[in-house]
Design a protein around this motif. Structure first.
Motif, PDB file in Angstrom:
ATOM      1  N   TRP A 183       6.333  10.399   3.904  1.00 35.27           N
ATOM      2  CA  TRP A 183       5.579   9.259   2.817  1.00 35.27           C
ATOM      3  C   TRP A 183       4.937   9.787   2.145  1.00 35.27           C
ATOM      4  N   LEU A 184       4.635   9.609   0.605  1.00 34.20           N
ATOM      5  CA  LEU A 184       3.848   9.980  -0.145  1.00 34.20           C
ATOM      6  C   LEU A 184       2.996   8.721  -0.816  1.00 34.20           C
ATOM      7  N   ILE A 185       1.875   8.439  -0.529  1.00 36.38           N
ATOM      8  CA  ILE A 185       0.983   7.084  -0.601  1.00 36.38           C
ATOM      9  C   ILE A 185      -0.079   7.310  -1.870  1.00 36.38           C
ATOM     10  N   THR A 186      -0.157   6.523  -2.922  1.00 37.91           N
ATOM     11  CA  THR A 186      -1.085   6.772  -3.752  1.00 37.91           C
ATOM     12  C   THR A 186      -2.355   5.605  -3.455  1.00 37.91           C
ATOM     13  N   GLY A 187      -3.422   6.133  -3.956  1.00 33.82           N
ATOM     14  CA  GLY A 187      -4.453   5.242  -3.782  1.00 33.82           C
ATOM     15  C   GLY A 187      -4.884   4.628  -2.391  1.00 33.82           C
ATOM     16  N   ILE A 215      10.634  14.269   0.384  1.00 33.14           N
ATOM     17  CA  ILE A 215       9.888  12.999   0.160  1.00 33.14           C
ATOM     18  C   ILE A 215      10.841  11.836   0.244  1.00 33.14           C
ATOM     19  N   ASP A 216      10.608  11.169   1.347  1.00 28.51           N
ATOM     20  CA  ASP A 216      11.586  10.003   1.596  1.00 28.51           C
ATOM     21  C   ASP A 216      11.242   8.653   1.351  1.00 28.51           C
ATOM     22  N   VAL A 217       9.649   8.504   1.188  1.00 28.07           N
ATOM     23  CA  VAL A 217       9.145   7.184   0.966  1.00 28.07           C
ATOM     24  C   VAL A 217       8.164   7.064   0.009  1.00 28.07           C
ATOM     25  N   GLY A 224      16.295   7.699  -0.016  1.00 27.34           N
ATOM     26  CA  GLY A 224      14.863   7.606  -0.516  1.00 27.34           C
ATOM     27  C   GLY A 224      14.499   6.178  -0.420  1.00 27.34           C
ATOM     28  N   HIS A 225      13.112   5.609  -0.551  1.00 23.07           N
ATOM     29  CA  HIS A 225      12.691   4.415  -0.473  1.00 23.07           C
ATOM     30  C   HIS A 225      11.479   4.170  -1.435  1.00 23.07           C
ATOM     31  N   ILE A 260      19.266   5.250  -2.706  1.00 26.96           N
ATOM     32  CA  ILE A 260      17.786   5.004  -2.672  1.00 26.96           C
ATOM     33  C   ILE A 260      17.352   3.492  -3.106  1.00 26.96           C
ATOM     34  N   LYS A 261      16.471   3.279  -2.245  1.00 27.08           N
ATOM     35  CA  LYS A 261      16.232   1.638  -2.187  1.00 27.08           C
ATOM     36  C   LYS A 261      14.835   1.312  -3.010  1.00 27.08           C
ATOM     37  N   VAL A 262      14.690   0.219  -3.521  1.00 27.29           N
ATOM     38  CA  VAL A 262      13.590  -0.157  -4.351  1.00 27.29           C
ATOM     39  C   VAL A 262      13.093  -1.536  -3.909  1.00 27.29           C
TER      40      VAL A 262
END
Length: 277
Positions: free
Chosen positions: A8-12, A80-82, A131-132, A174-176
């Motif tokens: 997971w890569l998370i911003t903020g 990077i998957d999420v 990916g998601h 790839i899901k959104v």
């Protein structure tokens, strides 16, 4: 703790949803890249799992820093998957009195920052053929209220581009997903928002802004439960394009679309007769 293979890569991640999602993802056994403009605020998250957590500085409006963060994430974990596009700010003012500098800055973060991150991870996800991408919108991406006109504009933009993106990426597996919360206890209406005092609409918008400030910290939404919901859609084989969070979000959305359908039917004859015969 179970071991999950997704990265997971998370911003903020310094406060609010980002921090809570990071905690839940780490505790669920995922490898997690936590980011913030001030990475020193994330040291406690690193301590939750030294091996599986990478802390990086990240300003989503800085394309160079975005690309560096994505590359360092891949170097560390191989994939990077999420992607959780959570970083964002609010802005309260009447449309007429809104300051251009503030509204442009909000677009740079809420929309262009989100797209900087998305475009940076897409080559990796396309190569993986998986990916998601999870984009934080708002109930304010579906329905509008006084005092938040430009904020709504940023979130409507996120909604529109996410719909297109989801269709374009379907063949790459790839899901959104769009997250549409109502009021949650995340300090969004406090520290994470800018407010311009209304002189023209003091009795209406001015009162709304004051009410929002007084209610900050007492919102009904629970960020921990929101994080659990994010985990659930990541683990779902068929995640939704839109996920409403909070009772108010459900109520506002159902009222908006019920009213819209009623109006569509009321004006159906005018609508369908506008084509060439």
């Amino acid at each position: 703790m179970r071991q999950n293979n997704k990265v997971w890569l998370i911003t903020g991640c310094s406060t609010g949803f980002g921090r809570e999602i990071a905690i839940h993802a780490i505790n669920a056994g995922y490898k997690v890249i936590v980011t913030a403009r001030k990475p020193e605020t994330l040291t406690d998250l690193k301590k939750l799992n030294e091996k599986n957590v990478l802390v990086l500085p990240l300003d989503v409006t800085d394309k160079k820093q975005v690309n560096e963060a994505v590359q360092k994430s891949i170097d560390a974990f191989g994939q990077i998957d999420v992607l959780i596009n959570n970083a964002g700010i609010g802005y309260f003012s009447s449309v007429e009195e809104s300051l251009e500098e503030e509204t442009r800055n909000m677009f740079e973060i809420n929309f262009w920052g989100l797209m900087n991150m998305t475009n940076a991870v897409l080559p990796t996800m396309r190569n993986q053929k998986s990916g998601h991408i999870i984009n934080f919108s708002s109930i304010g991406g579906l329905a509008s209220f006084p005092s938040l006109g430009y904020y709504h504009a940023t979130k409507y933009a996120v909604e529109g581009i996410s719909e297109s993106l989801g269709q374009e990426l379907a063949s790459f597996n790839i899901k959104v997903s769009l997250i549409e919360p109502s009021s949650f206890r995340t300090d969004w209406a406090g520290r994470s928002s800018v407010k311009t005092e209304s002189k023209i609409y003091a009795d209406t918008i001015g009162m709304m802004i004051q009410g929002t400030e007084k209610g900050s910290g007492n919102e009904p939404g629970n960020p921990a439960k929101a994080a659990e919901a994010i985990i659930a859609i990541v683990e779902s084989p068929n995640p939704p394009l839109r996920l409403l969070l909070g009772q108010a979000a459900y109520q506002v959305a159902t009222h908006k679309y019920t009213s819209l359908l009623d109006t569509i039917e009321e004006w159906k004859e005018t609508t369908v007769t506008a084509d060439y015969e």
